[in-house]
Enzyme design. Structure first.
Site: not given
Length: 279
Positions: A133, A153
């Site tokens: 990110e 994730e």
């Protein structure tokens, strides 16, 4: 959410003898270098280092002398492996984590829209979860050929809520983004370059030289113009091109009426390299 695992194994709890958590900032010759140095957990970020990163970005936002930022991880194994899964934040439920999200995103960078200085991600190893990110929050990405990217994730029952899901699908072709998001798989630097996310891939030994080339290219441009470009891009993504052109942003107005603007034309006419006042 940015909790991640590396090659199927969660980033573990640091031992009692682990080094002190550290994020360093150095500024030299208009270049700021931000280094996440938590090598005992593959440069994963905990609450304290998240706060430190936010403070660094806020400092750089107010420093007119900084013209480019390089963000990287210490060592040669990892850029950033995401959130430290040994940290207290991992005791929160998904809903609790979501309710307390940092408005600036992971590392204070992934969703930040107030930094008008270009950011180069120097990806020297794993860029996973929150690390990925942060890459998505950068403007230019230079990676070692050994680097690996991913948003794993879902493999630990969480979600890439700090911009990973929404940014990736906007930055690379839809099917390529979904192929990563829905499987949590990792991709190497060459694949990410083919998708369009990485600007340049080099060997680990060539990484610093490649980053320096990009720095030199940026420093060759007028600082006011570079700031205007960055601000125009980050502040007008929701507008049409015609609407964006008419928006009188502060950095745009400053660039159009700057000493840099006059110096650039004068240097071109005199057939010499410009000397940018930076104002």
């Amino acid at each position: 959410m940015t909790a991640v695992s590396v090659d199927g194994a969660a980033v573990g709890r640091a031992s009692a003898s682990a080094p002190v958590d550290e994020v360093t900032l150095t500024i030299e010759n208009h270049v700021a270098t931000v280094v996440i140095d938590r090598q005992h957990v593959l440069n994963a970020v905990d609450g304290r280092s998240q706060d430190r990163l936010n403070a660094i970005w806020e400092q750089l936002e107010t420093d007119p002398g900084v013209r480019v930022v390089v963000v990287t991880g210490a060592g040669n194994r990892s850029f950033c492996a995401g959130a430290d899964m040994s940290a207290d934040a991992m005791d929160k439920t998904g809903l609790e984590y979501w309710a307390g999200l940092d408005p600036n995103g992971f590392g204070g960078l992934s969703l930040r829209t107030t930094l008008d200085v270009p950011v180069i991600a120097r990806v020297n190893g794993y860029a996973l979860g929150g690390g990925m990110e942060m890459v998505l929050g950068a403007d230019i990405v230079v990676a070692a050929d050994t680097a690996r990217f991913g948003l794993p994730e879902p493999r630990v029952g969480r979600l890439a809520l700090d911009g990973g899901i929404h940014q990736l699908v906007r930055r690379v072709p839809y099917t390529q983004a979904m192929g990563m998001l829905l499987t949590g798989r990792k991709a190497d630097a060459a694949e990410m370059q083919a998708m369009g996310l990485v600007n340049e891939v080099v060997t680990a030994n060539e990484l610093d030289a490649a980053v320096q080339r990009w720095i030199d290219h940026i420093l060759a441009c007028a600082p006011t113009s570079v700031r205007a470009v960055k601000q125009m891009v980050t502040q007008t993504g929701h507008l049409s091109a015609a609407e964006a052109r008419g928006l009188r942003l502060p950095a745009l107005m400053a660039a159009l009426d700057s000493e840099d603007s006059s110096e650039g034309v004068r240097a071109f006419q005199e057939k010499r390299a410009p000397v940018w006042p930076g104002r």
